[in-house]
Design an enzyme around this catalytic site. Structure first.
Site, PDB file in Angstrom:
ATOM      1  N   SER A  24      48.316 -44.396  28.135  1.00 23.22           N
ATOM      2  CA  SER A  24      47.589 -45.658  28.295  1.00 23.22           C
ATOM      3  C   SER A  24      47.216 -45.986  29.742  1.00 23.22           C
ATOM      4  O   SER A  24      46.077 -46.396  29.993  1.00 23.22           O
ATOM      5  CB  SER A  24      48.390 -46.814  27.682  1.00 23.22           C
ATOM      6  OG  SER A  24      48.425 -46.661  26.294  1.00 23.22           O
ATOM      7  N   LYS A  73      57.944 -54.297  20.454  1.00 27.32           N
ATOM      8  CA  LYS A  73      56.819 -54.784  19.660  1.00 27.32           C
ATOM      9  C   LYS A  73      57.169 -55.966  18.747  1.00 27.32           C
ATOM     10  O   LYS A  73      56.329 -56.828  18.513  1.00 27.32           O
ATOM     11  CB  LYS A  73      56.245 -53.645  18.819  1.00 27.32           C
ATOM     12  CG  LYS A  73      55.372 -52.685  19.596  1.00 27.32           C
ATOM     13  CD  LYS A  73      54.823 -51.631  18.653  1.00 27.32           C
ATOM     14  CE  LYS A  73      53.654 -50.906  19.268  1.00 27.32           C
ATOM     15  NZ  LYS A  73      53.046 -49.942  18.339  1.00 27.32           N
ATOM     16  N   GLY A 138      56.375 -48.419  11.792  1.00 25.61           N
ATOM     17  CA  GLY A 138      55.554 -49.241  12.688  1.00 25.61           C
ATOM     18  C   GLY A 138      54.073 -48.977  12.490  1.00 25.61           C
ATOM     19  O   GLY A 138      53.297 -49.904  12.228  1.00 25.61           O
ATOM     20  N   ALA A 139      53.670 -47.725  12.606  1.00 26.30           N
ATOM     21  CA  ALA A 139      52.247 -47.381  12.483  1.00 26.30           C
ATOM     22  C   ALA A 139      51.756 -47.660  11.060  1.00 26.30           C
ATOM     23  O   ALA A 139      50.692 -48.248  10.864  1.00 26.30           O
ATOM     24  CB  ALA A 139      52.027 -45.919  12.844  1.00 26.30           C
TER      25      ALA A 139
HETATM   26  P1  NAD Z   1      58.569 -45.112  12.402  1.00 26.13           P
HETATM   27  O1  NAD Z   1      59.849 -44.451  12.755  1.00 26.13           O
HETATM   28  O2  NAD Z   1      58.452 -46.570  12.522  1.00 26.13           O
HETATM   29  O3  NAD Z   1      58.185 -44.709  10.882  1.00 26.13           O
HETATM   30  C1  NAD Z   1      58.261 -43.375  10.448  1.00 26.13           C
HETATM   31  C2  NAD Z   1      57.745 -43.249   9.032  1.00 26.13           C
HETATM   32  O4  NAD Z   1      57.789 -41.864   8.664  1.00 26.13           O
HETATM   33  C3  NAD Z   1      58.562 -43.999   7.991  1.00 26.13           C
HETATM   34  O5  NAD Z   1      57.721 -44.484   6.973  1.00 26.13           O
HETATM   35  C4  NAD Z   1      59.485 -42.908   7.437  1.00 26.13           C
HETATM   36  O6  NAD Z   1      59.957 -43.199   6.138  1.00 26.13           O
HETATM   37  C5  NAD Z   1      58.548 -41.728   7.452  1.00 26.13           C
HETATM   38  N1  NAD Z   1      59.239 -40.438   7.493  1.00 26.13           N
HETATM   39  C6  NAD Z   1      60.065 -39.979   8.466  1.00 26.13           C
HETATM   40  N2  NAD Z   1      60.495 -38.747   8.150  1.00 26.13           N
HETATM   41  C7  NAD Z   1      59.930 -38.417   6.962  1.00 26.13           C
HETATM   42  C8  NAD Z   1      60.004 -37.270   6.119  1.00 26.13           C
HETATM   43  N3  NAD Z   1      60.739 -36.218   6.439  1.00 26.13           N
HETATM   44  N4  NAD Z   1      59.281 -37.286   4.978  1.00 26.13           N
HETATM   45  C9  NAD Z   1      58.520 -38.352   4.636  1.00 26.13           C
HETATM   46  N5  NAD Z   1      58.418 -39.452   5.398  1.00 26.13           N
HETATM   47  C10 NAD Z   1      59.124 -39.491   6.544  1.00 26.13           C
HETATM   48  O7  NAD Z   1      57.464 -44.376  13.307  1.00 26.13           O
HETATM   49  P2  NAD Z   1      55.997 -44.921  13.677  1.00 26.13           P
HETATM   50  O8  NAD Z   1      56.076 -45.655  14.961  1.00 26.13           O
HETATM   51  O9  NAD Z   1      55.412 -45.585  12.490  1.00 26.13           O
HETATM   52  O10 NAD Z   1      55.240 -43.557  13.978  1.00 26.13           O
HETATM   53  C11 NAD Z   1      54.893 -42.675  12.924  1.00 26.13           C
HETATM   54  C12 NAD Z   1      53.885 -41.666  13.461  1.00 26.13           C
HETATM   55  O11 NAD Z   1      52.710 -42.336  13.856  1.00 26.13           O
HETATM   56  C13 NAD Z   1      54.378 -40.907  14.678  1.00 26.13           C
HETATM   57  O12 NAD Z   1      54.095 -39.543  14.501  1.00 26.13           O
HETATM   58  C14 NAD Z   1      53.570 -41.469  15.806  1.00 26.13           C
HETATM   59  O13 NAD Z   1      53.280 -40.526  16.796  1.00 26.13           O
HETATM   60  C15 NAD Z   1      52.294 -41.869  15.111  1.00 26.13           C
HETATM   61  N6  NAD Z   1      51.579 -42.970  15.775  1.00 26.13           N
HETATM   62  C16 NAD Z   1      50.277 -42.758  16.123  1.00 26.13           C
HETATM   63  C17 NAD Z   1      49.570 -43.774  16.727  1.00 26.13           C
HETATM   64  C18 NAD Z   1      48.139 -43.543  17.144  1.00 26.13           C
HETATM   65  O14 NAD Z   1      47.588 -44.350  17.894  1.00 26.13           O
HETATM   66  N7  NAD Z   1      47.497 -42.509  16.646  1.00 26.13           N
HETATM   67  C19 NAD Z   1      50.170 -45.023  16.979  1.00 26.13           C
HETATM   68  C20 NAD Z   1      51.507 -45.202  16.591  1.00 26.13           C
HETATM   69  C21 NAD Z   1      52.200 -44.158  16.005  1.00 26.13           C
END
Ligand code: NAD
Length: 292
Positions: A24, A73, A138-139
């Site tokens: 960022s 957040k 979160g995402a």
């Molecule tokens: P988080 O820890 O809040 O949520 C993770 C999610 O993945 C949960 O729903 C969990 O149940 C699921 N999960 C984890 N392991 C799993 C598995 N083995 N099988 C099935 N589901 C599984 O994480 P987050 O902050 O939501 O981030 C998730 C992804 O989103 C990350 O890879 C992150 O890099 C990506 N992300 C991308 C952006 C972007 O701007 N593109 C922004 C935020 C997050």
């Protein structure tokens, strides 16, 4: 860069920990420089312990706005004066504005709008569509709620039965109570329901951590029959650029296989506009930072 900073330069911050790896600061500073805007964007290592002092600091120093990432957040909401309706429903804020430095702090969540803008950029319309998604962390929450606000007809969320499942139930409840979208939640262990749902959907969104380290060799779809020529596959992961899921979707002829880069850039672009009132030069930033 140094020559650009003067006594008039305004500060925009990013508060999170860990934060040194974040794209960022580079993204925002390059965009500010390109447009000749007199701001500097700096990252500060701030966790739960320092959060209240950091927010007081934003007010005291007239910092013009801040991005917020984990672990702040959710926690930051209690210290803000106002929160946008989407951010309130999502329960998380990633952007805070401090208009004219007067200390009135307003929180927004641009992750969901970023995801929707990334889809729009690929000419994918979500309105009136049936969408299947995995992930409700979160995402996932931000994407799900924004998708519902943007007119998705049916949103079918699948999540493993882990600590995020309860949050997924909450998200589904909020969507059904506050939007016209019909949302459901199913345990991902029910693979038949998952496949059936994708068969009835035009878009599949993976908002889980699967595909990213340490799960880079995993994909939630491994059956070629699930991929169709009219199915859009969107993975929010952007590192690696091509997850196992996206590679599989491409190989088996999905209509589009979209990574999380656009979501990342557009969540930043929305924040940039909230901070400065100017549009981020998105094409320039994509070319500068993310061309391969
Ligand atoms: P988080 O820890 O809040 O949520 C993770 C999610 O993945 C949960 O729903 C969990 O149940 C699921 N999960 C984890 N392991 C799993 C598995 N083995 N099988 C099935 N589901 C599984 O994480 P987050 O902050 O939501 O981030 C998730 C992804 O989103 C990350 O890879 C992150 O890099 C990506 N992300 C991308 C952006 C972007 O701007 N593109 C922004 C935020 C997050």
């Amino acid at each position: 860069m140094t020559e650009r900073l003067t006594g008039h330069t305004l500060l925009i911050s990013l508060i999170a920990t860990p934060i040194r790896h974040s794209m960022s600061p580079t993204m925002h500073n390059e965009a500010l420089a390109k447009l000749g805007l007199d701001y500097a964007y700096l990252a500060f290592e701030v966790g739960n312990e320092e959060l209240k002092d950091a927010v007081d600091g934003i007010r005291a120093l007239g910092v013009r706005g801040s991005n917020v990432s984990m672990p702040n957040k959710q926690n930051i909401i209690q210290y803000l004066d106002e929160v946008s309706p989407e951010a309130k429903l999502i329960g998380a804020v990633n952007t805070v504005t401090n208009k004219d430095g007067k200390g009135h702090l307003v929180g927004y969540c641009t992750d969901g709008t970023g995801a929707m803008a990334a889809l729009a950029d690929e000419n994918v319309a979500v309105k009136d569509q049936i969408v299947t998604m995995t992930g409700a962390g979160g995402a996932g929450t931000a994407v799900a709620i924004q998708a519902a606000f943007d007119g998705v007809k049916e949103l079918r969320i699948f999540n493993i039965n882990d600590q995020h499942f309860q949050n997924a139930e909450e998200t589904v409840r909020k969507i059904n109570e506050n939007t016209d979208c019909k949302a459901t939640l199913t345990d991902l262990v029910d693979q038949e329901a998952f496949k059936q749902s994708i068969a009835e959907s035009s878009i599949y969104i993976d908002a889980t951590a699967v595909g990213m380290k340490p799960l880079e060799n995993e994909s939630l779809i491994n059956d070629p029959e699930v991929i169709r020529p009219d199915l859009v596959v969107f993975d929010v992961v952007y590192s690696p650029r091509e997850t196992k899921l996206l590679k599989f979707a491409k190989e088996h002829g999905a209509k589009k296989a979209i990574n999380g880069l656009g979501m990342m850039v557009y969540q930043g672009a929305t924040a940039f506009e909230l901070f400065t009132g100017e549009e981020m030069p998105v094409d320039y930033i994509k070319e500068l930072l993310f061309s391969e």
